[in-house]
Design an enzyme around this catalytic site. Structure first.
Site, PDB file in Angstrom:
ATOM      1  CE  LYS A  72      64.220   8.935 -48.378  1.00 11.58           C
ATOM      2  NZ  LYS A  72      64.063   9.582 -47.070  1.00 11.58           N
ATOM      3  CD  GLN A 100      64.473   8.405 -43.611  1.00 14.89           C
ATOM      4  OE1 GLN A 100      65.035   8.530 -44.703  1.00 14.89           O
ATOM      5  NE2 GLN A 100      63.180   8.617 -43.456  1.00 14.89           N
ATOM      6  CG  ASP A 102      65.043  15.527 -46.714  1.00  8.88           C
ATOM      7  OD1 ASP A 102      64.398  15.024 -47.648  1.00  8.88           O
ATOM      8  OD2 ASP A 102      65.384  14.890 -45.695  1.00  8.88           O
TER       9      ASP A 102
END
Ligand code: NAP
Length: 294
Positions: free
Chosen positions: A53, A97, A120
């Site tokens: 990412k 994460q 997200d």
């Protein structure tokens, strides 16, 4: 033989489009999208996802902050860190994460992210917005699936869609997204308590499988000519030569290729799209913050 929908190729087309948008934003407004990736601990899979990412964000010209925290960070300190990024005007997207260590409540952490920076798309406010048809940040994997359907020219309006699996991050949101007014699919969501799973799958013009069971969908479950999106990523062993894990999807790929019209491979299918959609959400967020002067 089925046409292969390559997530790797589509990702690269989407990233090219985003690179152009980022350059234009920098030239016209003197800002670039800002993304912080927060990694807690050193779980090897998480380390590898985060570094991908970060690399992608940097390649696109984002302002990227990689914030690595020790596995024993307290929940209070992590929440305070998120509050700091919520207030930072150079940051448009906050990614924590998952999974987090067991002493930290993931729900509390997701809920602490400003919904307007939740790239997200896991915050309940964004899932609520999705449900009422006021989409801000669609969760990245479902957004990638929708993009694959659109870009592969698969008709969605009026199509019978069957989604196998009802997780909050894939099954439920993609079912909602495709059934929304304007997208107009007829959606059935199936799971472990469904009677006649194979019968439902056989009706599908678009079959989306996110169960986490290698080879669950057999070729005789697939309607001839259907589009099959295989979300499953299952480790089925290790390559003896490279030592790398061998991955399989939830669909018996080789046999399914003889029946389906279009199909996504694993790896190289939905996976690469997920990161592209995270980048797209971050660009969207930067644009929104620019337009609303926040
Ligand atoms: P999950 O939380 O693992 O849940 C699995 C879902 O599938 C549940 O709803 C379960 O039903 C259903 N299911 C499991 N076995 C089934 C069976 N035999 N028949 C019918 N339904 C069954 O789901 P997830 O997190 O969405 O993950 C699913 C797969 O997608 C995993 O392989 C994961 O690694 C992969 N994934 C890939 C990406 C990507 O970017 N490519 C992203 C996310 C996930 P119940 O609710 O009844 O238990």
């Amino acid at each position: 033989m089925a046409e292969i929908i390559s997530g790797t190729e589509l990702r690269s087309a989407i990233l090219d489009e985003l690179r152009t948008e980022v350059a234009a934003m920098r030239a016209e407004h003197g800002i670039v999208p800002g993304l912080v990736t927060i990694l807690v601990g050193e779980n090897p899979a998480s380390v590898s996802y985060v570094s991908l990412k970060v690399r992608t964000a940097l390649e696109l010209g984002f302002h990227e902050v990689q914030d690595n925290q020790p596995a024993d960070i307290s929940e209070a300190d992590l929440l305070a860190l998120i509050a700091r990024y919520n207030a930072d005007p150079a940051i448009h997207g906050i990614l924590v994460q998952l999974p987090l260590p067991p002493h930290i409540d993931e729900t509390k952490v997701i809920n602490a992210i400003d919904p307007d920076k939740d790239v997200d798309g896991f915050h309940p406010v964004n899932l609520g917005r999705l449900l009422i048809g006021d989409e801000r940040f669609p969760p990245c994997t479902p957004a990638g699936i929708r993009e694959m359907l659109i870009r592969s020219g698969t008709p969605i309006a009026g199509a019978e869609v069957v989604v196998v699996g009802r997780s909050n991050i894939v099954g439920k949101p993609i079912a909602v997204m495709l059934g929304q007014k304007g997208t107009d699919a007829t959606v059935t969501l199936v799971h472990t308590r469904t009677k006649d799973l194979a019968g439902h799958c056989r009706r599908a013009d678009i079959l989306i499988v996110a169960a986490g069971v290698p080879g669950l969908v057999r070729p005789e479950w697939i309607k001839p000519g259907a589009t099959v999106i295989d979300v499953g990523v299952n480790r089925i062993g290790f390559n003896e030569k490279t030592g790398k894990p061998m991955l399989s999807g939830d669909v018996a790929f080789a046999e399914a290729c003889k029946v389906a019209g279009k199909i996504t491979p694993v790896p190289g299918g939905v996976g690469p799209m997920t990161i592209a959609m995270l980048m797209k959400n971050t660009v969207l967020s930067a644009k929104w913050h620019l337009a609303t002067n926040r």
